[in-house]
Scaffold this motif. Structure first.
Motif, short mmCIF file in Angstrom:
data_model
loop_
_atom_site.label_atom_id
_atom_site.label_comp_id
_atom_site.label_asym_id
_atom_site.label_seq_id
_atom_site.Cartn_x
_atom_site.Cartn_y
_atom_site.Cartn_z
N LEU A 37 7.33 8.45 11.04
CA LEU A 37 7.49 7.36 11.98
C LEU A 37 7.16 6.04 11.31
O LEU A 37 6.22 5.95 10.52
CB LEU A 37 6.55 7.58 13.17
CG LEU A 37 6.75 6.75 14.42
CD1 LEU A 37 8.11 7.00 15.04
CD2 LEU A 37 5.64 7.06 15.41
N TYR A 38 7.95 4.98 11.58
CA TYR A 38 7.61 3.66 11.07
C TYR A 38 7.71 2.61 12.17
O TYR A 38 8.45 2.77 13.15
CB TYR A 38 8.49 3.26 9.88
CG TYR A 38 9.94 3.01 10.18
CD1 TYR A 38 10.39 1.79 10.65
CD2 TYR A 38 10.90 4.01 9.97
CE1 TYR A 38 11.73 1.56 10.93
CE2 TYR A 38 12.24 3.78 10.24
CZ TYR A 38 12.64 2.56 10.72
OH TYR A 38 13.96 2.32 10.99
N PHE A 39 6.92 1.55 12.01
CA PHE A 39 6.90 0.40 12.92
C PHE A 39 7.16 -0.83 12.08
O PHE A 39 6.64 -0.95 10.97
CB PHE A 39 5.53 0.27 13.60
CG PHE A 39 5.10 1.50 14.33
CD1 PHE A 39 5.44 1.69 15.66
CD2 PHE A 39 4.36 2.49 13.69
CE1 PHE A 39 5.05 2.84 16.34
CE2 PHE A 39 3.96 3.63 14.35
CZ PHE A 39 4.30 3.81 15.68
N VAL A 64 0.88 -1.15 0.00
CA VAL A 64 0.00 0.00 0.00
C VAL A 64 0.93 1.21 0.00
O VAL A 64 1.63 1.45 0.98
CB VAL A 64 -0.93 0.02 1.24
CG1 VAL A 64 -1.80 1.26 1.22
CG2 VAL A 64 -1.76 -1.24 1.30
N GLU A 65 0.96 1.92 -1.10
CA GLU A 65 1.95 2.98 -1.31
C GLU A 65 2.03 3.95 -0.13
O GLU A 65 1.02 4.43 0.35
CB GLU A 65 1.64 3.76 -2.59
CG GLU A 65 2.75 4.70 -2.98
CD GLU A 65 2.56 5.28 -4.37
OE1 GLU A 65 3.42 6.06 -4.76
OE2 GLU A 65 1.57 4.97 -5.02
N ASP A 66 3.24 4.18 0.33
CA ASP A 66 3.57 5.10 1.43
C ASP A 66 2.93 4.72 2.76
O ASP A 66 2.94 5.52 3.69
CB ASP A 66 3.18 6.54 1.08
CG ASP A 66 3.98 7.10 -0.08
OD1 ASP A 66 5.13 6.67 -0.26
OD2 ASP A 66 3.44 7.94 -0.82
N PHE A 67 2.37 3.50 2.89
CA PHE A 67 1.78 3.11 4.17
C PHE A 67 2.27 1.74 4.65
O PHE A 67 2.73 1.61 5.77
CB PHE A 67 0.25 3.10 4.10
CG PHE A 67 -0.38 2.64 5.38
CD1 PHE A 67 -0.33 3.43 6.52
CD2 PHE A 67 -1.01 1.41 5.45
CE1 PHE A 67 -0.89 3.00 7.72
CE2 PHE A 67 -1.57 0.97 6.65
CZ PHE A 67 -1.52 1.77 7.78
N PHE A 68 2.18 0.70 3.81
CA PHE A 68 2.51 -0.65 4.24
C PHE A 68 3.43 -1.32 3.24
O PHE A 68 3.19 -1.26 2.04
CB PHE A 68 1.22 -1.48 4.39
CG PHE A 68 1.47 -2.88 4.87
CD1 PHE A 68 1.83 -3.14 6.17
CD2 PHE A 68 1.37 -3.94 3.99
CE1 PHE A 68 2.08 -4.43 6.61
CE2 PHE A 68 1.61 -5.25 4.41
CZ PHE A 68 1.96 -5.48 5.73
N SER A 69 4.49 -1.94 3.74
CA SER A 69 5.44 -2.64 2.86
C SER A 69 5.99 -3.87 3.57
O SER A 69 5.92 -4.00 4.79
CB SER A 69 6.58 -1.71 2.43
OG SER A 69 7.28 -1.25 3.56
N ILE A 109 11.10 0.35 15.79
CA ILE A 109 10.47 1.62 15.49
C ILE A 109 11.56 2.57 15.01
O ILE A 109 12.72 2.42 15.38
CB ILE A 109 9.75 2.17 16.76
CG1 ILE A 109 8.95 3.43 16.44
CG2 ILE A 109 10.73 2.41 17.88
CD1 ILE A 109 8.06 3.87 17.60
N GLY A 110 11.17 3.54 14.17
CA GLY A 110 12.18 4.46 13.69
C GLY A 110 11.59 5.68 13.01
O GLY A 110 10.37 5.83 12.91
#
Length: 193
Positions: A105-107, A61-66, A147-148
């Motif tokens: 922020l990413y998880f 999902v572009e720019d959300f989930f990878s 997290i980062g």
């Protein structure tokens, strides 16, 4: 090991075909704060090490989930409190992480396979690198979560992660010891947007 890499490659190919979005490749490196945990780990101190490797980000999902498979050289181990014993273990870690982006922020979290490439035990009486005879496993299964912060325009990221083993590091049924590693990572993803 070839089967694992083939599975990861096939899995990523199928995901990319469905998503039809461009993968992004990157490099990362950082510091490990490694130790041992488990019923028989004792009161060992953690040691500092390093990690470095490559990764690919496969957006679903572009720019959300990878999905983000990685291959990292990672230094682990521990030492006794009185410095008369030190265990140094070096692995190729292959985590396959699900990553959720919430702005900068990413998880991330997922399973991890670890392949021991070398190791050494140092004591006051000498040292040995023949860990197979001592029952140390060459393959471990575990997990990673972190997290980062990431800057998509610059392609830079900084993150913290915990990496632990679900399997014991030795074949001894009576010894329950697993790797436990805190990681601080700097990464660069290209092409940056």
């Amino acid at each position: 090991m070839k089967k694992l890499f083939l599975f990861v490659f096939a899995f990523c190919t199928v995901l990319m075909a469905q998503a039809q979005m461009s993968p992004r490749f990157g490099i990362k490196a950082g510091v490990n704060y490694a130790g041992l945990e488990g019923d028989d780990a004792g009161d060992n101190d953690r040691i500092f090490g390093a990690h470095a490797g490559v990764f690919v980000s496969l957006p679903l999902v572009e720019d959300f989930f990878s999905i983000k498979p990685e291959a990292l050289y990672s230094m682990k181990g521990a030492e006794s409190q009185d410095d008369d014993f030190e265990l140094k273990l070096n692995y190729i870690d292959v985590p396959v992480l699900a990553q959720i982006n919430a702005g900068p922020l990413y998880f991330e979290a997922g399973p991890q396979a670890s392949f021991r490439v070398s190791g050494k035990i140092e004591t006051d009486l000498g040292s040995t690198d023949d860990l197979e005879d001592l029952g140390y496993k060459s393959f471990l299964f575990g997990y990673a979560a972190g997290i980062g912060l990431a800057s998509a325009p610059l392609g830079l990221s900084v993150g913290v992660r915990y990496s632990g083993d679900a399997s014991k590091i030795t074949d001894d049924d009576d010894t329950k010891i697993r790797n436990s590693v805190f990681m601080l990572t700097l990464g660069y993803m290209f092409p940056s947007r």
